[in-house]
Design an enzyme around this catalytic site. Structure first.
Site, PDB file in Angstrom:
ATOM      1  N   ARG A 153      12.601 -15.632 -42.301  1.00 54.33           N
ATOM      2  CA  ARG A 153      12.165 -16.884 -41.638  1.00 54.33           C
ATOM      3  C   ARG A 153      10.757 -17.280 -42.072  1.00 54.33           C
ATOM      4  NH1 ARG A 153      16.841 -16.502 -40.681  1.00 54.33           N
ATOM      5  NH2 ARG A 153      17.940 -16.956 -38.734  1.00 54.33           N
ATOM      6  N   SER A 222      17.854 -20.369 -32.473  1.00 51.50           N
ATOM      7  CA  SER A 222      17.036 -19.253 -31.971  1.00 51.50           C
ATOM      8  C   SER A 222      15.634 -19.785 -31.694  1.00 51.50           C
ATOM      9  CB  SER A 222      16.924 -18.141 -33.003  1.00 51.50           C
ATOM     10  OG  SER A 222      18.183 -17.616 -33.314  1.00 51.50           O
ATOM     11  N   GLU A 318      10.280 -19.074 -33.329  1.00 48.26           N
ATOM     12  CA  GLU A 318      10.782 -19.488 -34.647  1.00 48.26           C
ATOM     13  C   GLU A 318      10.589 -20.989 -34.802  1.00 48.26           C
ATOM     14  OE1 GLU A 318      14.929 -18.511 -36.127  1.00 48.26           O
ATOM     15  OE2 GLU A 318      14.888 -20.696 -36.323  1.00 48.26           O
TER      16      GLU A 318
HETATM   17  P1  FAD Z   1      12.764 -29.863 -39.035  1.00 52.88           P
HETATM   18  O1  FAD Z   1      12.863 -29.351 -37.645  1.00 52.88           O
HETATM   19  O2  FAD Z   1      12.671 -31.327 -39.201  1.00 52.88           O
HETATM   20  O3  FAD Z   1      11.522 -29.170 -39.739  1.00 52.88           O
HETATM   21  C1  FAD Z   1      11.404 -27.758 -39.727  1.00 52.88           C
HETATM   22  C2  FAD Z   1      10.129 -27.354 -40.493  1.00 52.88           C
HETATM   23  O4  FAD Z   1      10.242 -27.725 -41.854  1.00 52.88           O
HETATM   24  C3  FAD Z   1       8.873 -28.059 -39.983  1.00 52.88           C
HETATM   25  O5  FAD Z   1       7.810 -27.176 -40.144  1.00 52.88           O
HETATM   26  C4  FAD Z   1       8.722 -29.252 -40.925  1.00 52.88           C
HETATM   27  O6  FAD Z   1       7.368 -29.664 -41.039  1.00 52.88           O
HETATM   28  C5  FAD Z   1       9.210 -28.656 -42.228  1.00 52.88           C
HETATM   29  N1  FAD Z   1       9.839 -29.637 -43.114  1.00 52.88           N
HETATM   30  C6  FAD Z   1      10.983 -30.336 -42.897  1.00 52.88           C
HETATM   31  N2  FAD Z   1      11.277 -31.088 -43.968  1.00 52.88           N
HETATM   32  C7  FAD Z   1      10.292 -30.877 -44.884  1.00 52.88           C
HETATM   33  C8  FAD Z   1      10.022 -31.394 -46.181  1.00 52.88           C
HETATM   34  N3  FAD Z   1      10.829 -32.262 -46.795  1.00 52.88           N
HETATM   35  N4  FAD Z   1       8.914 -30.958 -46.805  1.00 52.88           N
HETATM   36  C9  FAD Z   1       8.083 -30.059 -46.222  1.00 52.88           C
HETATM   37  N5  FAD Z   1       8.279 -29.541 -44.992  1.00 52.88           N
HETATM   38  C10 FAD Z   1       9.374 -29.949 -44.326  1.00 52.88           C
HETATM   39  N6  FAD Z   1      18.090 -21.595 -38.767  1.00 52.88           N
HETATM   40  C11 FAD Z   1      18.445 -20.521 -39.512  1.00 52.88           C
HETATM   41  O7  FAD Z   1      17.675 -20.084 -40.378  1.00 52.88           O
HETATM   42  N7  FAD Z   1      19.627 -19.883 -39.320  1.00 52.88           N
HETATM   43  C12 FAD Z   1      20.516 -20.287 -38.398  1.00 52.88           C
HETATM   44  O8  FAD Z   1      21.580 -19.687 -38.267  1.00 52.88           O
HETATM   45  C13 FAD Z   1      20.184 -21.429 -37.613  1.00 52.88           C
HETATM   46  N8  FAD Z   1      21.021 -21.859 -36.651  1.00 52.88           N
HETATM   47  C14 FAD Z   1      20.694 -22.942 -35.888  1.00 52.88           C
HETATM   48  C15 FAD Z   1      21.595 -23.370 -34.922  1.00 52.88           C
HETATM   49  C16 FAD Z   1      21.300 -24.474 -34.127  1.00 52.88           C
HETATM   50  C17 FAD Z   1      22.291 -24.916 -33.084  1.00 52.88           C
HETATM   51  C18 FAD Z   1      20.078 -25.174 -34.324  1.00 52.88           C
HETATM   52  C19 FAD Z   1      19.775 -26.391 -33.508  1.00 52.88           C
HETATM   53  C20 FAD Z   1      19.166 -24.743 -35.279  1.00 52.88           C
HETATM   54  C21 FAD Z   1      19.463 -23.614 -36.070  1.00 52.88           C
HETATM   55  N9  FAD Z   1      18.587 -23.133 -37.047  1.00 52.88           N
HETATM   56  C22 FAD Z   1      18.939 -22.058 -37.824  1.00 52.88           C
HETATM   57  C23 FAD Z   1      17.278 -23.791 -37.248  1.00 52.88           C
HETATM   58  C24 FAD Z   1      17.349 -25.056 -38.151  1.00 52.88           C
HETATM   59  O9  FAD Z   1      18.671 -25.458 -38.331  1.00 52.88           O
HETATM   60  C25 FAD Z   1      16.716 -24.776 -39.512  1.00 52.88           C
HETATM   61  O10 FAD Z   1      15.385 -24.352 -39.377  1.00 52.88           O
HETATM   62  C26 FAD Z   1      16.744 -26.025 -40.412  1.00 52.88           C
HETATM   63  O11 FAD Z   1      16.357 -25.686 -41.711  1.00 52.88           O
HETATM   64  C27 FAD Z   1      15.852 -27.141 -39.879  1.00 52.88           C
HETATM   65  O12 FAD Z   1      16.047 -28.307 -40.633  1.00 52.88           O
HETATM   66  P2  FAD Z   1      15.444 -29.692 -40.140  1.00 52.88           P
HETATM   67  O13 FAD Z   1      15.565 -30.669 -41.258  1.00 52.88           O
HETATM   68  O14 FAD Z   1      16.074 -30.077 -38.875  1.00 52.88           O
HETATM   69  O15 FAD Z   1      13.934 -29.264 -39.935  1.00 52.88           O
HETATM   70  N1  EPU Z   2      22.681 -10.029 -28.395  1.00 53.06           N
HETATM   71  C1  EPU Z   2      22.699  -9.666 -27.069  1.00 53.06           C
HETATM   72  N2  EPU Z   2      22.525 -10.637 -26.133  1.00 53.06           N
HETATM   73  C2  EPU Z   2      22.339 -11.936 -26.461  1.00 53.06           C
HETATM   74  C3  EPU Z   2      22.293 -12.302 -27.811  1.00 53.06           C
HETATM   75  C4  EPU Z   2      22.468 -11.324 -28.773  1.00 53.06           C
HETATM   76  O1  EPU Z   2      22.876  -8.495 -26.730  1.00 53.06           O
HETATM   77  O2  EPU Z   2      22.216 -12.751 -25.551  1.00 53.06           O
HETATM   78  C5  EPU Z   2      22.907  -8.992 -29.419  1.00 53.06           C
HETATM   79  C6  EPU Z   2      24.288  -9.192 -30.089  1.00 53.06           C
HETATM   80  O3  EPU Z   2      25.313  -8.596 -29.346  1.00 53.06           O
HETATM   81  C7  EPU Z   2      24.066  -8.535 -31.427  1.00 53.06           C
HETATM   82  C8  EPU Z   2      22.594  -8.796 -31.723  1.00 53.06           C
HETATM   83  O4  EPU Z   2      21.987  -9.127 -30.477  1.00 53.06           O
HETATM   84  O5  EPU Z   2      24.261  -7.151 -31.338  1.00 53.06           O
HETATM   85  C9  EPU Z   2      22.369  -9.917 -32.729  1.00 53.06           C
HETATM   86  O6  EPU Z   2      22.952 -11.124 -32.218  1.00 53.06           O
HETATM   87  P1  EPU Z   2      23.517 -12.270 -33.186  1.00 53.06           P
HETATM   88  O7  EPU Z   2      24.441 -11.683 -34.203  1.00 53.06           O
HETATM   89  O8  EPU Z   2      24.036 -13.365 -32.343  1.00 53.06           O
HETATM   90  O9  EPU Z   2      22.251 -12.756 -33.997  1.00 53.06           O
HETATM   91  P2  EPU Z   2      20.739 -12.992 -33.584  1.00 53.06           P
HETATM   92  O10 EPU Z   2      19.909 -11.876 -34.121  1.00 53.06           O
HETATM   93  O11 EPU Z   2      20.620 -13.296 -32.140  1.00 53.06           O
HETATM   94  C10 EPU Z   2      20.185 -14.196 -35.813  1.00 53.06           C
HETATM   95  C11 EPU Z   2      19.489 -15.456 -36.250  1.00 53.06           C
HETATM   96  C12 EPU Z   2      20.405 -16.652 -36.117  1.00 53.06           C
HETATM   97  C13 EPU Z   2      21.625 -16.418 -37.011  1.00 53.06           C
HETATM   98  C14 EPU Z   2      22.322 -15.147 -36.544  1.00 53.06           C
HETATM   99  C15 EPU Z   2      23.481 -14.769 -37.443  1.00 53.06           C
HETATM  100  C16 EPU Z   2      17.112 -15.126 -35.894  1.00 53.06           C
HETATM  101  C17 EPU Z   2      15.922 -15.457 -35.073  1.00 53.06           C
HETATM  102  N3  EPU Z   2      18.280 -15.657 -35.488  1.00 53.06           N
HETATM  103  O12 EPU Z   2      20.429 -14.331 -34.417  1.00 53.06           O
HETATM  104  O13 EPU Z   2      19.714 -17.793 -36.596  1.00 53.06           O
HETATM  105  O14 EPU Z   2      22.515 -17.505 -36.944  1.00 53.06           O
HETATM  106  O15 EPU Z   2      21.379 -14.035 -36.571  1.00 53.06           O
HETATM  107  O16 EPU Z   2      22.968 -14.277 -38.638  1.00 53.06           O
HETATM  108  O17 EPU Z   2      16.988 -14.422 -36.894  1.00 53.06           O
HETATM  109  C18 EPU Z   2      18.274 -19.551 -35.949  1.00 53.06           C
HETATM  110  O18 EPU Z   2      17.461 -19.071 -36.748  1.00 53.06           O
HETATM  111  O19 EPU Z   2      18.053 -20.610 -35.290  1.00 53.06           O
HETATM  112  C19 EPU Z   2      19.553 -18.882 -35.761  1.00 53.06           C
HETATM  113  C20 EPU Z   2      20.498 -19.303 -34.909  1.00 53.06           C
END
Ligand code: FAD
Ligand code: EPU
Length: 330
Positions: A153, A222, A318
């Protein structure tokens, strides 16, 4: 007046007055960077806790190119393209690699910023270079993968001194030699010879089951990062909490599952005003009922404090939280 509620997935009530939207390369040249400027993509990792009085720069640059080479594909995507759209589209075209990263909301340009990752894969694995313009000086940049300094991240683009670096496009390389990545516990049920489409469908199904859809329950994924601690710290915590959930990192450190830490503190039912901890995934804070920025910041403080009191670990956000002046630290 620019309504920010519709421009960030946490959907808190907020507005901005001073907004520039970039649709074309020419628009980039007209931007005047100020100390209070902030670059916004699709807003799925940004939370506006109040009206934003600074200068918002919204990136909407579109465009793509795919070049087939002997052993793989060079895919260049403009920063305003939708990430998940391209994950699905490339798989349809027989170009594999992104399937574990399906359904992550947001723009292509934000993907390198926090090095998006899910289900055992990080986007850094495929990034050849990141291109853009330093809006402070107007100078173009092109960073190689190594120069981006990717981590969990993390990348150079998260450092304060790179705040004015607008990413305009990202170049990926996806090799033709492809193997599914199935190490993540949620993917263990798939056959070892699963196709990219099977992995994609499975990841989408897991995510739909575990994570709230921001269109239904606004959230930013997250809210905190999973804390990474040394082996000494880990031994200390594991002694007191033998069933702790964790992953060992490549460099011998330990990444704790923050969702588990939060759940163990009994916080799954915690609500402050309209903000709460999600029932199925405690790492996700949600706007369940017209939350205010104050509800959310108070909730985030409570969660951090209680996890620190019980486990001795401070969770780091995050998400990027903003108040009227700029970036907020918790
Ligand atoms: P924004 O929120 O608009 O910006 C995020 C950051 O990037 C800010 O610091 C912004 O200044 C910068 N930025 C954006 N665009 C540019 C640009 N063109 N140039 C320079 N800087 C820029 N993230 C994960 O890693 N893994 C996941 O599994 C994951 N799951 C998610 C699930 C949900 C339901 C949600 C809501 C979010 C999740 N995220 C996850 C977080 C998010 O999707 C990512 O961080 C994504 O890359 C954000 O994109 P955005 O365009 O919406 O960014
Ligand atoms: N867990 C719990 N309780 C909860 C949530 C999770 O016990 O309420 C336990 C799960 O059972 C599992 C472990 O925690 O054993 C990990 O959970 P999960 O696989 O759901 O992933 P996470 O670590 O909670 C991370 C990323 C997610 C990404 C998933 C899958 C971060 C901060 N988050 O979540 O990214 O989708 O792994 O790879 O690294 C995001 O960045 O916004 C995001 C959603």
């Amino acid at each position: 007046m620019f309504d920010l509620k519709k421009r960030h997935s946490f959907a808190l009530p907020a507005c901005a007055n001073h907004v520039d939207v970039i649709h074309a390369p020419d628009d980039v040249r007209k931007i005047i960077w100020q100390d209070d400027s902030y670059i916004l993509g699709a807003g799925s990792n940004t939370v506006f806790t109040s009206d934003f009085e600074g200068h918002l720069i919204v990136n909407r640059l579109l465009g793509s190119s795919i070049v087939e080479l002997d052993d793989g594909y060079k895919v260049s995507l403009a920063a305003g393209e939708n990430w998940h759209h391209w994950v699905a589209r490339l798989i349809d075209q027989g170009i594999f690699g992104f399937e574990n990263l399906a359904l992550i909301p947001g723009s292509v340009g934000a993907a390198p910023v926090q090095n998006i990752g899910a289900y055992g894969v990080e986007v850094a694995k495929f990034i050849e270079s990141v291109e853009g313009v330093d809006l402070r000086t107007g100078t173009a940049f092109q960073f190689t993968n190594k120069e981006c300094n990717f981590g969990y991240r993390d990348s150079v683009f998260k450092r304060a001194e790179y705040a004015s670096f607008l990413i305009t496009s990202v170049e990926f390389y996806l090799p033709k030699a492809w193997q599914p990545c199935l190490e993540y516990p949620d993917l263990k049920d798939l056959p070892t010879d699963a196709s990219a489409i099977q992995v994609f469908d499975h990841v989408v199904a897991v995510r739909q089951r575990k994570l709230p859809d921001p269109m239904v329950i606004p959230n930013a994924g997250s809210f905190f990062k999973n804390p990474v601690i040394t082996s000494d710290e880990f031994r200390r915590i594991k002694q007191r909490h033998p069933d702790i959930r964790y992953f060992e990192t490549a460099d011998g450190q330990f990444k704790l599952a923050a969702g588990w830490l939060i759940e163990q503190c009994g916080l799954k039912s915690l609500r402050i005003g309209g903000a709460g901890v999600h029932q199925r995934q405690a790492l996700v804070l949600v706007n369940s009922n017209q939350a205010t920025g104050r509800d959310l910041t108070e909730l985030a403080h409570q969660v951090r404090k209680q996890v620190a009191q019980r486990f001795g670990v401070w969770l780091e956000p995050e998400v990027r939280m903003l108040d009227n002046r700029g970036l907020l630290t918790l």
